[in-house]
Design a protein around this motif. Structure first.
Motif, PDB file in Angstrom:
ATOM      1  N   PRO A   3     -11.378  25.882  -1.508  1.00  0.00           N
ATOM      2  CA  PRO A   3     -11.094  25.705  -2.935  1.00  0.00           C
ATOM      3  C   PRO A   3     -11.073  27.034  -3.674  1.00  0.00           C
ATOM      4  N   GLY A   4     -10.388  27.052  -4.782  1.00  0.00           N
ATOM      5  CA  GLY A   4     -10.350  28.258  -5.598  1.00  0.00           C
ATOM      6  C   GLY A   4      -8.987  28.922  -5.542  1.00  0.00           C
ATOM      7  N   ILE A   5      -8.828  29.927  -6.375  1.00  0.00           N
ATOM      8  CA  ILE A   5      -7.565  30.655  -6.467  1.00  0.00           C
ATOM      9  C   ILE A   5      -7.750  32.034  -5.885  1.00  0.00           C
ATOM     10  N   THR A  44       1.888  20.235 -10.306  1.00  0.00           N
ATOM     11  CA  THR A  44       1.515  20.735  -8.979  1.00  0.00           C
ATOM     12  C   THR A  44       0.123  20.236  -8.567  1.00  0.00           C
ATOM     13  N   ASN A  45      -0.041  20.057  -7.279  1.00  0.00           N
ATOM     14  CA  ASN A  45      -1.368  19.691  -6.782  1.00  0.00           C
ATOM     15  C   ASN A  45      -2.020  20.941  -6.187  1.00  0.00           C
ATOM     16  N   ARG A  46      -3.096  20.760  -5.452  1.00  0.00           N
ATOM     17  CA  ARG A  46      -3.864  21.907  -4.953  1.00  0.00           C
ATOM     18  C   ARG A  46      -3.153  22.685  -3.857  1.00  0.00           C
ATOM     19  N   GLN A 104      -3.361  26.104  -7.556  1.00  0.00           N
ATOM     20  CA  GLN A 104      -4.095  25.226  -8.447  1.00  0.00           C
ATOM     21  C   GLN A 104      -5.488  25.068  -7.896  1.00  0.00           C
ATOM     22  N   SER A 105      -6.452  25.099  -8.763  1.00  0.00           N
ATOM     23  CA  SER A 105      -7.833  24.934  -8.344  1.00  0.00           C
ATOM     24  C   SER A 105      -8.408  23.702  -9.025  1.00  0.00           C
ATOM     25  N   GLY A 106      -9.438  23.165  -8.470  1.00  0.00           N
ATOM     26  CA  GLY A 106     -10.121  22.065  -9.140  1.00  0.00           C
ATOM     27  C   GLY A 106      -9.677  20.709  -8.659  1.00  0.00           C
TER      28      GLY A 106
END
Ligand SMILES: [Zn+2]
Length: 119
Positions: A3-5, A44-46, A104-106
């Motif tokens: 996770p994260g950018i 957009t998704n992750r 995308q994050s989260g």
């Protein structure tokens, strides 16, 4: 997927509002190819994929209260690809943002049925 950018190295990044991008995707003030880009950003998704049900993108890109035609929708997608705004694997069912361009994050999914991605 972690996770994260992370754009790698010391690259810095900016964030955009998904809701604002969704509103711009629906706005007739912008050219269709730009609206396609906003749709990709807005939904957009992750993993950088913006999936749409059949006809949904045409509805988003509608004008004068009518959905955009299939040919016009595909033409706008091709133009956005040509301008390097979205990945060449994009289509009306899924717009793909290159990971070097947007992440995308989260919250949200990290799957894409159209491209067979399961995270
Ligand atoms: Zn996809």
């Amino acid at each position: 997927m972690k996770p994260g950018i992370n754009f790698g190295g010391r690259s810095h990044w900016v964030a955009v509002s998904a809701l604002d991008c969704q509103a711009k995707a629906k706005s007739e003030r912008y050219p269709m190819w730009l609206r396609v880009h906003y749709a990709a950003l807005g939904w957009t998704n992750r993993v950088g994929h913006a999936g749409f049900s059949e006809g949904k993108l045409a509805e988003i890109l509608g004008y004068a209260g009518h959905p955009n035609g299939k040919q016009h929708t595909n033409k706008a997608i091709r133009k956005a690809i040509e301008l390097d705004l979205i990945h060449r694997d994009s289509g009306a069912r899924c717009l793909v943002l290159p990971s070097h361009q947007a992440q995308q994050s989260g919250h949200g999914s990290a799957d894409c049925k159209v491209h067979g991605i399961r995270a």
